[in-house]
Design an enzyme around this catalytic site. Sequence first.
Site, PDB file in Angstrom:
ATOM      1  N   LYS A 158      79.732 -97.366 -12.448  1.00 35.21           N
ATOM      2  CA  LYS A 158      78.382 -96.907 -12.780  1.00 35.21           C
ATOM      3  C   LYS A 158      78.254 -96.735 -14.289  1.00 35.21           C
ATOM      4  O   LYS A 158      79.117 -96.175 -14.943  1.00 35.21           O
ATOM      5  CB  LYS A 158      78.109 -95.574 -12.083  1.00 35.21           C
ATOM      6  CG  LYS A 158      76.657 -95.109 -12.130  1.00 35.21           C
ATOM      7  CD  LYS A 158      76.483 -93.909 -11.188  1.00 35.21           C
ATOM      8  CE  LYS A 158      75.028 -93.475 -11.100  1.00 35.21           C
ATOM      9  NZ  LYS A 158      74.598 -92.761 -12.316  1.00 35.21           N
ATOM     10  N   GLU A 201      69.393 -90.636 -23.084  1.00 31.73           N
ATOM     11  CA  GLU A 201      69.492 -89.276 -22.565  1.00 31.73           C
ATOM     12  C   GLU A 201      69.853 -88.297 -23.677  1.00 31.73           C
ATOM     13  O   GLU A 201      69.314 -87.183 -23.748  1.00 31.73           O
ATOM     14  CB  GLU A 201      70.535 -89.225 -21.440  1.00 31.73           C
ATOM     15  CG  GLU A 201      70.102 -89.963 -20.184  1.00 31.73           C
ATOM     16  CD  GLU A 201      71.223 -90.160 -19.178  1.00 31.73           C
ATOM     17  OE1 GLU A 201      70.931 -90.574 -18.039  1.00 31.73           O
ATOM     18  OE2 GLU A 201      72.406 -89.897 -19.521  1.00 31.73           O
ATOM     19  N   SER A 250      63.632 -63.208 -58.167  1.00 28.28           N
ATOM     20  CA  SER A 250      63.599 -62.351 -56.987  1.00 28.28           C
ATOM     21  C   SER A 250      63.949 -63.222 -55.778  1.00 28.28           C
ATOM     22  O   SER A 250      63.687 -64.432 -55.783  1.00 28.28           O
ATOM     23  CB  SER A 250      62.204 -61.743 -56.802  1.00 28.28           C
ATOM     24  OG  SER A 250      62.050 -61.194 -55.502  1.00 28.28           O
ATOM     25  N   THR A 251      64.530 -62.614 -54.781  1.00 23.06           N
ATOM     26  CA  THR A 251      64.742 -63.344 -53.527  1.00 23.06           C
ATOM     27  C   THR A 251      63.429 -63.965 -53.062  1.00 23.06           C
ATOM     28  O   THR A 251      63.405 -65.067 -52.509  1.00 23.06           O
ATOM     29  CB  THR A 251      65.264 -62.401 -52.426  1.00 23.06           C
ATOM     30  OG1 THR A 251      66.497 -61.826 -52.852  1.00 23.06           O
ATOM     31  CG2 THR A 251      65.453 -63.123 -51.109  1.00 23.06           C
ATOM     32  N   ASN A 252      62.348 -63.266 -53.343  1.00 16.99           N
ATOM     33  CA  ASN A 252      61.064 -63.631 -52.770  1.00 16.99           C
ATOM     34  C   ASN A 252      60.459 -64.907 -53.350  1.00 16.99           C
ATOM     35  O   ASN A 252      59.544 -65.488 -52.757  1.00 16.99           O
ATOM     36  CB  ASN A 252      60.079 -62.473 -52.942  1.00 16.99           C
ATOM     37  CG  ASN A 252      60.612 -61.203 -52.328  1.00 16.99           C
ATOM     38  OD1 ASN A 252      61.586 -61.224 -51.580  1.00 16.99           O
ATOM     39  ND2 ASN A 252      59.989 -60.070 -52.650  1.00 16.99           N
ATOM     40  N   THR A 312      50.543 -99.157 -15.387  1.00 17.35           N
ATOM     41  CA  THR A 312      49.792 -97.947 -15.696  1.00 17.35           C
ATOM     42  C   THR A 312      49.865 -97.051 -14.470  1.00 17.35           C
ATOM     43  O   THR A 312      49.769 -97.532 -13.341  1.00 17.35           O
ATOM     44  CB  THR A 312      48.325 -98.261 -16.024  1.00 17.35           C
ATOM     45  OG1 THR A 312      47.715 -98.953 -14.926  1.00 17.35           O
ATOM     46  CG2 THR A 312      48.227 -99.135 -17.282  1.00 17.35           C
ATOM     47  N   HIS A 313      50.048 -95.756 -14.683  1.00 12.18           N
ATOM     48  CA  HIS A 313      50.287 -94.814 -13.581  1.00 12.18           C
ATOM     49  C   HIS A 313      51.550 -95.184 -12.795  1.00 12.18           C
ATOM     50  O   HIS A 313      51.667 -94.868 -11.609  1.00 12.18           O
ATOM     51  CB  HIS A 313      49.091 -94.743 -12.619  1.00 12.18           C
ATOM     52  CG  HIS A 313      47.802 -94.341 -13.266  1.00 12.18           C
ATOM     53  ND1 HIS A 313      47.327 -93.051 -13.261  1.00 12.18           N
ATOM     54  CD2 HIS A 313      46.884 -95.083 -13.961  1.00 12.18           C
ATOM     55  CE1 HIS A 313      46.173 -93.003 -13.909  1.00 12.18           C
ATOM     56  NE2 HIS A 313      45.885 -94.223 -14.348  1.00 12.18           N
ATOM     57  N   SER A 369      80.078 -92.226 -14.276  1.00 14.07           N
ATOM     58  CA  SER A 369      80.303 -91.281 -13.189  1.00 14.07           C
ATOM     59  C   SER A 369      81.783 -90.973 -13.059  1.00 14.07           C
ATOM     60  O   SER A 369      82.633 -91.844 -13.260  1.00 14.07           O
ATOM     61  CB  SER A 369      79.770 -91.856 -11.875  1.00 14.07           C
ATOM     62  OG  SER A 369      80.099 -91.007 -10.788  1.00 14.07           O
ATOM     63  N   SER A 370      82.064 -89.725 -12.699  1.00 15.18           N
ATOM     64  CA  SER A 370      83.453 -89.331 -12.443  1.00 15.18           C
ATOM     65  C   SER A 370      83.877 -89.663 -11.021  1.00 15.18           C
ATOM     66  O   SER A 370      85.057 -89.558 -10.686  1.00 15.18           O
ATOM     67  CB  SER A 370      83.620 -87.829 -12.688  1.00 15.18           C
ATOM     68  OG  SER A 370      82.784 -87.090 -11.801  1.00 15.18           O
TER      69      SER A 370
END
Length: 389
Positions: free
Chosen positions: A244, A251, A60-62, A107-108, A238-239
Amino acid sequence: ILNGEFQDQFVVDVYQAGAGTSHHMNVNEVIANIAIEMLGGVKGDYSVVHPNDYVNYGQSTNDVYPTAMRIAALQSSKKLIKNLYALTETFNQKAKSFDSTVKAGRTHLQDAVPIRVGQEFSGYAASLLKTTRGIEKSSESLKELGIGGSAVGTGINTHPEYAGKIVEKLRKMTNLDVRESKNRFEAMQSNAPFVEFSGALRTLSVELIRIANDLRLMNSGPNTGLAEINLPAVQPGSSIMPGKVNPVIPEMMNMVCFSVFGNDVSIALAAQAGQFELNVMMPVIQYKLLDSILIITNAIKVFNEKCICGIILNVAKCHDYAIRSLGIVTVLNPIIGYSKAAEVVKESIRTGKSVKEIIQQWGLLSADQLDLVLSPISMTEPHSKNSNV
């Protein structure tokens, strides 16, 4: 079919009639017609081989579809695991090669006590190892197959030995440690194993985003950022701004991980949408899970080979941050006390003088004592007491 032939014959879209019946019958019909032609018949003459009566006999598909889902996920994850171990090893190697360089801890996003770059990278390696093992652990539940349950788990229209024999056959064909589900009703009703596995991919994504973002910050600059490391240049950044260079690989990794998050939400929503003996949302669960495995597998390989392997450490910059960090005053707490150390920090901020200059000016410690206590490398390991001071 397993060798990739007849791919053009599988025409059903992933967003199809529920539970995968359309795709399952597409497979049955392709198999039937291949068999018909091999037997000398004419394609479409189901009096020779019928897609339901013969190809789908006892199935069965199931129970077939969720079994195929599990095998596909397990097979696809092999390369993911391999790439993850390779990435972890690269971080371990970087940790060893960077271990003699001290930098300012943060830290922070504020000055903290010094840390060795190798220690920082060893943390990245350890977190990746944990998430890799989490993925391996989460795959265990995918190895339980409900095949043989037929339509609702009762095994209607199957031989009593069918389930055990087909699982054994699948084990040999796939080289996977698959096994019969202890409860075929649960295996048919619940898609929790896919939620668990997707959750492990989500956890991995959380760690990869965090690591990628740390690398982006450490690479920031070159003149107005941290510039603690240089990531390999992959493309012009950069274009409009000449020269750069952007951290494009981290990213990319972030965007892939965001996509894994989205897929995970879809999988969770689809998994909870089952009713009684079946979940009709299985096609989208499988589509999203395989997509997550594919994109994060490829992203990890690129991240490793085009980014992590080529990281260059700016030793002088790291050392400069370490000795300039206001966090180094922490090591003086056992000697001059927390309150006096806080006054030193405030005076350093007010005057722009270094912590060392303030302590000498106030006569709190001699120059020799300061050289001993404020050694950046000595601050990166625990000490029971400053006995020499």
